[in-house]
Design an enzyme around this catalytic site. Structure first.
Site, PDB file in Angstrom:
ATOM      1  N   THR A  14      82.353  25.438  21.610  1.00  0.00           N
ATOM      2  CA  THR A  14      81.866  26.914  21.479  1.00  0.00           C
ATOM      3  C   THR A  14      82.181  27.431  19.812  1.00  0.00           C
ATOM      4  O   THR A  14      81.454  28.065  19.496  1.00  0.00           O
ATOM      5  CB  THR A  14      82.527  27.683  22.578  1.00  0.00           C
ATOM      6  OG1 THR A  14      82.161  27.335  23.842  1.00  0.00           O
ATOM      7  CG2 THR A  14      82.227  29.008  22.396  1.00  0.00           C
ATOM      8  N   ALA A  15      83.648  27.130  19.515  1.00  0.00           N
ATOM      9  CA  ALA A  15      84.032  27.702  18.327  1.00  0.00           C
ATOM     10  C   ALA A  15      83.131  27.100  16.976  1.00  0.00           C
ATOM     11  O   ALA A  15      82.621  27.879  16.225  1.00  0.00           O
ATOM     12  CB  ALA A  15      85.432  27.438  18.263  1.00  0.00           C
ATOM     13  N   ILE A  41      85.341  12.324  21.216  1.00  0.00           N
ATOM     14  CA  ILE A  41      86.285  13.266  21.757  1.00  0.00           C
ATOM     15  C   ILE A  41      85.750  14.382  22.722  1.00  0.00           C
ATOM     16  O   ILE A  41      86.418  15.022  23.776  1.00  0.00           O
ATOM     17  CB  ILE A  41      86.928  14.137  20.362  1.00  0.00           C
ATOM     18  CG1 ILE A  41      87.584  12.999  19.601  1.00  0.00           C
ATOM     19  CG2 ILE A  41      87.941  15.361  20.557  1.00  0.00           C
ATOM     20  CD1 ILE A  41      88.366  13.418  18.314  1.00  0.00           C
ATOM     21  N   ALA A  49      84.329  32.514  31.214  1.00  0.00           N
ATOM     22  CA  ALA A  49      84.113  33.994  31.372  1.00  0.00           C
ATOM     23  C   ALA A  49      84.126  34.891  30.042  1.00  0.00           C
ATOM     24  O   ALA A  49      85.077  34.525  29.210  1.00  0.00           O
ATOM     25  CB  ALA A  49      85.198  34.436  32.271  1.00  0.00           C
ATOM     26  N   LYS A  77      78.923  39.895  34.601  1.00  0.00           N
ATOM     27  CA  LYS A  77      80.523  40.150  34.807  1.00  0.00           C
ATOM     28  C   LYS A  77      80.921  41.616  34.339  1.00  0.00           C
ATOM     29  O   LYS A  77      80.572  42.227  33.477  1.00  0.00           O
ATOM     30  CB  LYS A  77      81.202  39.151  33.934  1.00  0.00           C
ATOM     31  CG  LYS A  77      82.793  39.225  34.012  1.00  0.00           C
ATOM     32  CD  LYS A  77      83.601  38.511  33.076  1.00  0.00           C
ATOM     33  CE  LYS A  77      85.181  39.112  33.015  1.00  0.00           C
ATOM     34  NZ  LYS A  77      85.967  38.146  32.306  1.00  0.00           N
ATOM     35  N   GLU A 335      92.497  36.881  30.613  1.00  0.00           N
ATOM     36  CA  GLU A 335      91.534  38.081  30.498  1.00  0.00           C
ATOM     37  C   GLU A 335      90.621  37.696  29.531  1.00  0.00           C
ATOM     38  O   GLU A 335      89.669  38.479  28.883  1.00  0.00           O
ATOM     39  CB  GLU A 335      92.440  39.367  29.808  1.00  0.00           C
ATOM     40  CG  GLU A 335      93.075  40.213  30.776  1.00  0.00           C
ATOM     41  CD  GLU A 335      92.612  41.023  31.213  1.00  0.00           C
ATOM     42  OE1 GLU A 335      91.243  41.224  31.234  1.00  0.00           O
ATOM     43  OE2 GLU A 335      92.989  41.818  32.455  1.00  0.00           O
ATOM     44  N   ILE A 339      86.816  33.305  23.718  1.00  0.00           N
ATOM     45  CA  ILE A 339      85.795  33.527  22.944  1.00  0.00           C
ATOM     46  C   ILE A 339      85.549  34.834  21.984  1.00  0.00           C
ATOM     47  O   ILE A 339      85.024  34.766  20.954  1.00  0.00           O
ATOM     48  CB  ILE A 339      84.312  33.211  23.959  1.00  0.00           C
ATOM     49  CG1 ILE A 339      84.529  31.861  24.433  1.00  0.00           C
ATOM     50  CG2 ILE A 339      83.137  33.458  22.958  1.00  0.00           C
ATOM     51  CD1 ILE A 339      83.625  31.607  25.559  1.00  0.00           C
TER      52      ILE A 339
HETATM   53  C1  LIG Z   1      91.919  26.248  30.973  1.00  0.00           C
HETATM   54  C2  LIG Z   1      91.311  27.101  30.151  1.00  0.00           C
HETATM   55  C3  LIG Z   1      90.428  28.112  30.415  1.00  0.00           C
HETATM   56  C4  LIG Z   1      89.631  28.760  29.510  1.00  0.00           C
HETATM   57  N1  LIG Z   1      89.011  29.756  30.012  1.00  0.00           N
HETATM   58  C5  LIG Z   1      88.455  30.704  29.295  1.00  0.00           C
HETATM   59  C6  LIG Z   1      87.423  31.700  29.338  1.00  0.00           C
HETATM   60  O1  LIG Z   1      87.308  32.081  30.727  1.00  0.00           O
HETATM   61  N2  LIG Z   1      87.033  32.608  28.468  1.00  0.00           N
HETATM   62  C7  LIG Z   1      86.997  32.194  27.082  1.00  0.00           C
HETATM   63  O2  LIG Z   1      86.751  33.028  26.499  1.00  0.00           O
HETATM   64  N3  LIG Z   1      87.733  31.058  26.784  1.00  0.00           N
HETATM   65  C8  LIG Z   1      88.300  30.500  27.766  1.00  0.00           C
HETATM   66  N4  LIG Z   1      88.904  29.455  27.283  1.00  0.00           N
HETATM   67  C9  LIG Z   1      89.105  28.847  25.860  1.00  0.00           C
HETATM   68  C10 LIG Z   1      87.729  28.354  25.368  1.00  0.00           C
HETATM   69  O3  LIG Z   1      87.642  27.128  26.090  1.00  0.00           O
HETATM   70  C11 LIG Z   1      87.864  28.055  23.835  1.00  0.00           C
HETATM   71  O4  LIG Z   1      88.325  29.242  23.460  1.00  0.00           O
HETATM   72  C12 LIG Z   1      86.520  27.657  23.464  1.00  0.00           C
HETATM   73  O5  LIG Z   1      85.815  26.700  24.328  1.00  0.00           O
HETATM   74  C13 LIG Z   1      86.391  27.084  21.684  1.00  0.00           C
HETATM   75  O6  LIG Z   1      86.856  25.837  22.011  1.00  0.00           O
HETATM   76  P1  LIG Z   1      86.933  25.078  20.802  1.00  0.00           P
HETATM   77  O7  LIG Z   1      85.352  25.003  20.358  1.00  0.00           O
HETATM   78  O8  LIG Z   1      87.964  25.688  19.724  1.00  0.00           O
HETATM   79  O9  LIG Z   1      87.410  23.560  21.124  1.00  0.00           O
HETATM   80  P2  LIG Z   1      86.981  22.396  21.765  1.00  0.00           P
HETATM   81  O10 LIG Z   1      85.782  22.719  22.763  1.00  0.00           O
HETATM   82  O11 LIG Z   1      88.044  21.813  22.054  1.00  0.00           O
HETATM   83  O12 LIG Z   1      85.985  21.656  20.769  1.00  0.00           O
HETATM   84  C14 LIG Z   1      86.708  20.837  19.673  1.00  0.00           C
HETATM   85  C15 LIG Z   1      85.696  20.081  18.855  1.00  0.00           C
HETATM   86  O13 LIG Z   1      86.418  19.315  17.609  1.00  0.00           O
HETATM   87  C16 LIG Z   1      85.766  18.251  17.937  1.00  0.00           C
HETATM   88  N5  LIG Z   1      86.756  17.149  17.109  1.00  0.00           N
HETATM   89  C17 LIG Z   1      88.083  17.145  17.303  1.00  0.00           C
HETATM   90  N6  LIG Z   1      88.531  16.281  16.831  1.00  0.00           N
HETATM   91  C18 LIG Z   1      87.708  15.662  15.962  1.00  0.00           C
HETATM   92  C19 LIG Z   1      87.513  14.430  14.908  1.00  0.00           C
HETATM   93  N7  LIG Z   1      88.556  13.764  14.687  1.00  0.00           N
HETATM   94  N8  LIG Z   1      86.378  14.357  14.280  1.00  0.00           N
HETATM   95  C20 LIG Z   1      85.291  14.786  14.672  1.00  0.00           C
HETATM   96  N9  LIG Z   1      85.199  15.875  15.501  1.00  0.00           N
HETATM   97  C21 LIG Z   1      86.385  16.376  16.382  1.00  0.00           C
HETATM   98  C22 LIG Z   1      85.266  17.700  19.151  1.00  0.00           C
HETATM   99  O14 LIG Z   1      84.252  16.768  19.095  1.00  0.00           O
HETATM  100  C23 LIG Z   1      84.863  18.988  19.679  1.00  0.00           C
HETATM  101  O15 LIG Z   1      83.399  19.119  19.311  1.00  0.00           O
HETATM  102  C24 LIG Z   1      89.730  28.473  28.270  1.00  0.00           C
HETATM  103  C25 LIG Z   1      90.602  27.627  27.671  1.00  0.00           C
HETATM  104  C26 LIG Z   1      91.282  26.697  28.567  1.00  0.00           C
HETATM  105  C27 LIG Z   1      92.157  25.364  28.220  1.00  0.00           C
END
Ligand SMILES: Cc1cc2nc3c(=O)[nH]c(=O)nc-3n(C[C@H](O)[C@H](O)[C@H](O)COP(=O)(O)OP(=O)(O)OC[C@H]3O[C@@H](n4cnc5c(N)ncnc54)[C@H](O)[C@@H]3O)c2cc1C
Length: 494
Positions: A14-15, A41, A49, A77, A335, A339
């Protein structure tokens, strides 16, 4: 010569994709953007949410609400219902709506307290349109001229995929592959990342969206992580999707257990569930059994274990690398603020973008703002845990008796003694948010602002009645949540 700044986004959750789409839509003429992600990965796959700020952010980057909701099986929501948090068998609501009408001098809860002291006024919940609509399972984006304040529940995997389908045609280049090496120049800035297949991707600015791991910011730039587990002990979660057994409700449910809490997030066609707990207080097996015993539909997926550490990256911008998403910190999902933090990081980044020259001062300011924001949200989340009267387990004993940040202790004391509440420094949680949680979990202020007595009793009574009536009338005009979704944004695929 290509004068565009080369941006490399590491990570496609998502980020990563929200970063890619925001930068290409708002600064695309100035930037050359490549996103690297690895199927090996995968993404964290939760995060379903949201809070209402997402709407204005989507508006800014040109996301069409109906299209996005259809693509992500999203529902609306209006807030969160907290069950068993203050006491077992008690429940309260943190709604996104405004409660009653405030004056410049005193907040609405103080007028309501005066009414209660005089023997009328009903429940504080009667004065919030969004709250009453949620409980009646009703929804519309607008009632008459009044806008409803809402957020979304969405499918996290579909959301990242949707953003990808928008980003690539807009000009973002995507590379599939595992980042295996990171090269730095003599100043310590990152100059390139190298993939498993040998491809080297050069960049001027690197955005670390690699999730909890913080591949660039943590592993390669050695920026530390401030551990907040002494305040927020949860370090584990188990997530499972279930069949929908009823029409989706327009709010998240958060149910406290003896050692942890469980979320329930209704989407179109399925429900997201999960338990959040601390491994110090609950074993994985017991957490799984608790989760599975409290589901209302058949599981559609295997329960999935997640581990995390609550806290924040000591510097979210270091050298030419900016951490966005889980690589920048995590405050647990109580909360639904993660995101939101991605979107505020992006707003900040776009305002302070390092187009060249010395960006050390920009980074310093960026880091300062990010720290304040994370600490504010941390305090709000701690409030839910600490302000419990539960004493049925070591978990609740720990939270009830633990030391809390001074800033939060000050806020609770002022409310308890004087009924005074104020919005936080980053304008995220409004007075109504703090009041709903503090009162919902058991604080009854000893005093309230006496300006509420400027009105004669009959006048106050009448005003309160009019407000309640207006809300009841408005709610009665709203369609069922499910009915509204079916017309407005039916899911593309179920
Ligand atoms: C239990 C739980 C519940 C949550 N509930 C909520 C919620 O209700 N509402 C909310 O706003 N947020 C929630 N979050 C947080 C939310 O899931 C994240 O903030 C959001 O999904 C962003 O994640 P991200 O993109 O930072 O990381 P990730 O989704 O982990 O993405 C990481 C990316 O990095 C890539 N990557 C990693 N290492 C490498 C590498 N060596 N080479 C190439 N690519 C690599 C992966 O392929 C992946 O694409 C929750 C989190 C958890 C743990």
């Amino acid at each position: 010569m290509d004068s565009k700044t080369k941006v490399v986004i590491a990570g496609g959750g998502t980020a990563g994709w929200l970063t890619a789409y925001s930068l290409i839509t708002r600064l695309g003429n100035l930037l050359d953007i490549t996103l690297v992600e690895s199927d090996q990965i995968g993404t964290v796959g939760v995060g379903e949410a949201t809070i209402p700020t997402m709407r204005s952010f989507h508006h800014l980057i040109g996301i069409d609400e109906q299209e996005f909701m259809s693509a992500t099986q999203a529902t609306f929501k209006l807030g969160i219902q907290f069950d068993n948090w203050g006491q077992q068998n008690e429940s309260y609501f943190h709604s996104f709506g405004e409660i009653g009408q405030r004056s410049w001098m005193a907040e609405f809860h103080e007028f309501w307290m005066e009414a209660k002291a005089q023997g009328f006024g009903g429940s504080l919940e009667d004065y919030c349109l969004e709250l009453k609509a949620a409980k009646a399972n009703k929804f519309a984006t607008q009632v008459g001229k009044k806008s409803v304040n809402f957020a979304y529940h969405l499918d996290a995997t579909a959301y990242a995929a949707y953003l990808r389908t928008k980003s690539e045609p807009a000009g973002v280049k995507r590379k599939e592959g595992l980042i295996e090496a990171v090269r730095k120049d003599q100043t310590g800035n990152i100059s390139s990342v190298t993939l498993a297949n040998g491809d080297e991707i050069l960049g001027d600015v690197f955005i670390d969206c690699t999730g909890f791991r913080g591949l660039l910011i943590g592993e390669h730039l050695d920026v530390g992580y401030e551990d907040w587990s002494h305040f927020l002990a949860a370090d584990s979660a188990i997530a499972v999707q279930t069949e929908a057994v009823e029409a989706p409700i327009p709010y998240t449910r958060s149910t406290a257990h003896p050692a942890g809490w469980q979320w329930k997030i209704p989407l179109q066609g399925r429900v997201g569930n999960g338990i959040v707990y601390s491994s110090k207080f609950l074993s994985d097996d017991d957490a799984r059994s608790t989760l599975m015993a409290n589901l209302s539909g058949q599981p559609l997926t295997e329960p999935r274990q997640l581990r995390f550490k609550t806290g924040r990256r000591e510097k979210v911008w270091h050298k030419n690398c900016i951490a966005i998403g889980l690589s920048s910190g995590f405050l647990e999902p109580l909360e639904s603020t993660s995101i939101h933090l991605v979107t505020t990081a992006l707003l900040r980044l776009m305002k302070m973008f390092p187009f060249g020259g010395n960006s050390a001062l920009l980074a310093e300011q960026y880091n300062r703002e990010a720290q304040l924001e994370a600490e504010t949200i941390r305090d709000f989340i701690i409030l839910h845990y600490h302000l419990t009267q539960r004493d049925d387990s070591p978990f609740w004993d720990h939270y009830r008796t633990m030391a809390i940040p001074d800033s939060l202790a000050h806020r609770m004391a002022l409310f308890r003694e004087n009924g005074y509440a104020w919005p936080d420094d980053v304008s995220l949680f409004r007075v109504d948010s703090w009041v709903q949680v503090m009162m919902g979990q058991g604080i009854t202020p000893q005093q309230h602002h006496q300006g509420s007595r400027m009105l004669p009793t009959e006048g106050l009574k009448q005003q309160m009645q009019v407000l309640r009536q207006m809300i009841d009338n408005a709610v009665s005009q709203l369609p069922e949540h499910d009915e509204f979704i079916k017309k407005y944004c039916p899911a593309q695929q179920l």
